[in-house]
Scaffold this motif. Structure first.
Motif, PDB file in Angstrom:
ATOM      1  N   PRO A  49       0.749  -1.207  -0.075  1.00  0.00           N
ATOM      2  CA  PRO A  49       0.058   0.009   0.162  1.00  0.00           C
ATOM      3  C   PRO A  49       0.820   1.099  -0.092  1.00  0.00           C
ATOM      4  O   PRO A  49       0.547   2.206  -0.461  1.00  0.00           O
ATOM      5  N   GLU A  50       2.009   1.268   0.409  1.00  0.00           N
ATOM      6  CA  GLU A  50       2.756   2.378   0.695  1.00  0.00           C
ATOM      7  C   GLU A  50       3.601   2.709  -0.755  1.00  0.00           C
ATOM      8  O   GLU A  50       4.108   3.805  -0.954  1.00  0.00           O
ATOM      9  N   LYS A  51       3.387   1.832  -1.622  1.00  0.00           N
ATOM     10  CA  LYS A  51       3.839   2.113  -3.091  1.00  0.00           C
ATOM     11  C   LYS A  51       3.046   2.016  -4.331  1.00  0.00           C
ATOM     12  O   LYS A  51       3.261   1.924  -5.329  1.00  0.00           O
ATOM     13  N   VAL A  52       1.680   2.540  -3.756  1.00  0.00           N
ATOM     14  CA  VAL A  52       0.747   2.515  -4.701  1.00  0.00           C
ATOM     15  C   VAL A  52       0.186   3.893  -4.360  1.00  0.00           C
ATOM     16  O   VAL A  52       0.032   4.473  -3.280  1.00  0.00           O
ATOM     17  N   GLY A  53      -0.440   4.752  -5.423  1.00  0.00           N
ATOM     18  CA  GLY A  53      -1.031   5.938  -5.390  1.00  0.00           C
ATOM     19  C   GLY A  53      -1.974   6.179  -6.463  1.00  0.00           C
ATOM     20  O   GLY A  53      -2.020   5.393  -7.461  1.00  0.00           O
ATOM     21  N   GLN A  54      -2.934   7.106  -6.308  1.00  0.00           N
ATOM     22  CA  GLN A  54      -3.987   7.227  -7.298  1.00  0.00           C
ATOM     23  C   GLN A  54      -3.240   7.679  -8.556  1.00  0.00           C
ATOM     24  O   GLN A  54      -2.632   8.690  -8.546  1.00  0.00           O
ATOM     25  N   ALA A  55      -3.920   7.259  -9.613  1.00  0.00           N
ATOM     26  CA  ALA A  55      -3.522   7.522 -11.028  1.00  0.00           C
ATOM     27  C   ALA A  55      -4.138   8.789 -11.478  1.00  0.00           C
ATOM     28  O   ALA A  55      -5.205   8.794 -11.358  1.00  0.00           O
ATOM     29  N   LEU A  56      -3.303   9.743 -11.984  1.00  0.00           N
ATOM     30  CA  LEU A  56      -3.865  10.950 -12.634  1.00  0.00           C
ATOM     31  C   LEU A  56      -4.333  10.541 -14.090  1.00  0.00           C
ATOM     32  O   LEU A  56      -4.136   9.759 -14.762  1.00  0.00           O
ATOM     33  N   PRO A  57      -5.406  11.404 -14.367  1.00  0.00           N
ATOM     34  CA  PRO A  57      -6.015  11.103 -15.949  1.00  0.00           C
ATOM     35  C   PRO A  57      -5.031  10.882 -16.941  1.00  0.00           C
ATOM     36  O   PRO A  57      -5.193  10.136 -17.661  1.00  0.00           O
ATOM     37  N   GLY A  58      -4.078  11.608 -16.903  1.00  0.00           N
ATOM     38  CA  GLY A  58      -2.961  11.714 -17.974  1.00  0.00           C
ATOM     39  C   GLY A  58      -2.355  10.505 -17.977  1.00  0.00           C
ATOM     40  O   GLY A  58      -1.986   9.820 -19.053  1.00  0.00           O
ATOM     41  N   GLU A  59      -2.214   9.980 -16.834  1.00  0.00           N
ATOM     42  CA  GLU A  59      -1.381   8.531 -16.702  1.00  0.00           C
ATOM     43  C   GLU A  59      -2.244   7.394 -17.083  1.00  0.00           C
ATOM     44  O   GLU A  59      -1.620   6.534 -18.004  1.00  0.00           O
ATOM     45  N   VAL A  60      -3.461   7.489 -16.756  1.00  0.00           N
ATOM     46  CA  VAL A  60      -4.368   6.289 -17.233  1.00  0.00           C
ATOM     47  C   VAL A  60      -4.573   6.489 -18.896  1.00  0.00           C
ATOM     48  O   VAL A  60      -4.373   5.709 -19.619  1.00  0.00           O
ATOM     49  N   LEU A  61      -4.588   7.753 -19.428  1.00  0.00           N
ATOM     50  CA  LEU A  61      -4.796   8.117 -20.856  1.00  0.00           C
ATOM     51  C   LEU A  61      -3.576   7.230 -21.556  1.00  0.00           C
ATOM     52  O   LEU A  61      -3.580   6.978 -22.705  1.00  0.00           O
ATOM     53  N   ARG A  62      -2.259   7.988 -20.916  1.00  0.00           N
ATOM     54  CA  ARG A  62      -0.862   7.414 -21.557  1.00  0.00           C
ATOM     55  C   ARG A  62      -1.051   5.821 -21.686  1.00  0.00           C
ATOM     56  O   ARG A  62      -0.757   5.186 -22.706  1.00  0.00           O
ATOM     57  N   GLU A  63      -1.441   5.276 -20.707  1.00  0.00           N
ATOM     58  CA  GLU A  63      -1.440   3.698 -20.640  1.00  0.00           C
ATOM     59  C   GLU A  63      -2.412   3.196 -21.765  1.00  0.00           C
ATOM     60  O   GLU A  63      -1.941   2.056 -22.532  1.00  0.00           O
ATOM     61  N   ARG A  64      -3.655   3.750 -21.836  1.00  0.00           N
ATOM     62  CA  ARG A  64      -4.478   3.323 -22.638  1.00  0.00           C
ATOM     63  C   ARG A  64      -4.241   3.418 -24.194  1.00  0.00           C
ATOM     64  O   ARG A  64      -4.326   2.610 -25.146  1.00  0.00           O
ATOM     65  N   VAL A  65      -3.436   4.473 -24.417  1.00  0.00           N
ATOM     66  CA  VAL A  65      -2.970   4.774 -25.793  1.00  0.00           C
ATOM     67  C   VAL A  65      -1.900   3.656 -25.985  1.00  0.00           C
ATOM     68  O   VAL A  65      -1.592   3.163 -27.035  1.00  0.00           O
ATOM     69  N   ARG A  66      -1.019   3.259 -25.031  1.00  0.00           N
ATOM     70  CA  ARG A  66       0.059   2.354 -25.117  1.00  0.00           C
ATOM     71  C   ARG A  66      -0.571   1.022 -25.689  1.00  0.00           C
ATOM     72  O   ARG A  66      -0.261   0.277 -26.656  1.00  0.00           O
ATOM     73  N   LEU A  67      -2.002   0.878 -25.076  1.00  0.00           N
ATOM     74  CA  LEU A  67      -2.546  -0.484 -25.394  1.00  0.00           C
ATOM     75  C   LEU A  67      -3.097  -0.621 -26.718  1.00  0.00           C
ATOM     76  O   LEU A  67      -2.900  -1.382 -27.444  1.00  0.00           O
ATOM     77  N   VAL A  68      -3.621   0.663 -27.069  1.00  0.00           N
ATOM     78  CA  VAL A  68      -4.096   0.658 -28.681  1.00  0.00           C
ATOM     79  C   VAL A  68      -2.819   0.553 -29.627  1.00  0.00           C
ATOM     80  O   VAL A  68      -3.059  -0.288 -30.498  1.00  0.00           O
ATOM     81  N   ASN A  69      -1.830   1.128 -29.133  1.00  0.00           N
ATOM     82  CA  ASN A  69      -0.668   1.140 -30.288  1.00  0.00           C
ATOM     83  C   ASN A  69       0.029  -0.256 -30.193  1.00  0.00           C
ATOM     84  O   ASN A  69       0.234  -0.829 -31.442  1.00  0.00           O
ATOM     85  N   ARG A  70      -0.176  -1.054 -29.202  1.00  0.00           N
ATOM     86  CA  ARG A  70       0.436  -2.458 -29.189  1.00  0.00           C
ATOM     87  C   ARG A  70      -0.633  -3.437 -29.755  1.00  0.00           C
ATOM     88  O   ARG A  70      -0.197  -4.094 -30.521  1.00  0.00           O
ATOM     89  N   GLU A  71      -1.797  -3.239 -29.806  1.00  0.00           N
ATOM     90  CA  GLU A  71      -2.669  -3.958 -30.544  1.00  0.00           C
ATOM     91  C   GLU A  71      -2.601  -3.691 -31.954  1.00  0.00           C
ATOM     92  O   GLU A  71      -3.021  -4.596 -32.893  1.00  0.00           O
ATOM     93  N   GLY A  72      -2.356  -2.653 -32.279  1.00  0.00           N
ATOM     94  CA  GLY A  72      -2.297  -2.113 -33.742  1.00  0.00           C
ATOM     95  C   GLY A  72      -1.224  -2.647 -34.513  1.00  0.00           C
ATOM     96  O   GLY A  72      -0.888  -2.567 -35.769  1.00  0.00           O
ATOM     97  N   ARG A  73      -0.102  -3.005 -33.690  1.00  0.00           N
ATOM     98  CA  ARG A  73       1.290  -3.643 -34.000  1.00  0.00           C
ATOM     99  C   ARG A  73       0.765  -5.054 -34.376  1.00  0.00           C
ATOM    100  O   ARG A  73       1.714  -5.844 -34.948  1.00  0.00           O
ATOM    101  N   LEU A  74      -0.044  -5.602 -33.669  1.00  0.00           N
ATOM    102  CA  LEU A  74      -0.029  -7.162 -33.833  1.00  0.00           C
ATOM    103  C   LEU A  74      -0.337  -7.789 -35.192  1.00  0.00           C
ATOM    104  O   LEU A  74      -1.239  -7.118 -35.972  1.00  0.00           O
ATOM    105  N   PRO A  75       0.109  -8.767 -35.635  1.00  0.00           N
ATOM    106  CA  PRO A  75      -0.227  -9.241 -37.118  1.00  0.00           C
ATOM    107  C   PRO A  75      -1.556  -9.918 -37.225  1.00  0.00           C
ATOM    108  O   PRO A  75      -2.317  -9.890 -36.254  1.00  0.00           O
TER     109      PRO A  75
END
Length: 75
Positions: A49-75
């Motif tokens: 618990p001491e190593k976790v904190g609430q994610a900012l909206p920009g951090e969540v958006l950045r992770e979602r973009v990474r996922l979309v980009n990763r899926e777009g690269r799959l064959p």
């Protein structure tokens, strides 16, 4: 924040694991650890618990973009 432990984000919210910067959805707490699941689904991981904190909206958006980009690269 969670009423039981004010330093732990509530289940269903997004959090950052400060150990490596990973963003995940808070699934709950068990055994004194916060359980996080990757935004795209997958295996949960535990974080003290001491190593976790609430994610900012920009951090969540950045992770979602990474996922979309990763899926777009799959064959």
């Amino acid at each position: 924040m969670n009423d039981d432990d004010p330093g732990v984000p509530e289940a269903g919210t997004y959090a950052v694991d400060f150990r490596d910067g990973s963003v995940g959805q808070v699934m709950g707490c068990e055994g004194g650890l916060v359980q996080l699941r990757p935004l795209g689904g997958g295996r949960e991981w535990d974080c003290p618990p001491e190593k976790v904190g609430q994610a900012l909206p920009g951090e969540v958006l950045r992770e979602r973009v990474r996922l979309v980009n990763r899926e777009g690269r799959l064959p």
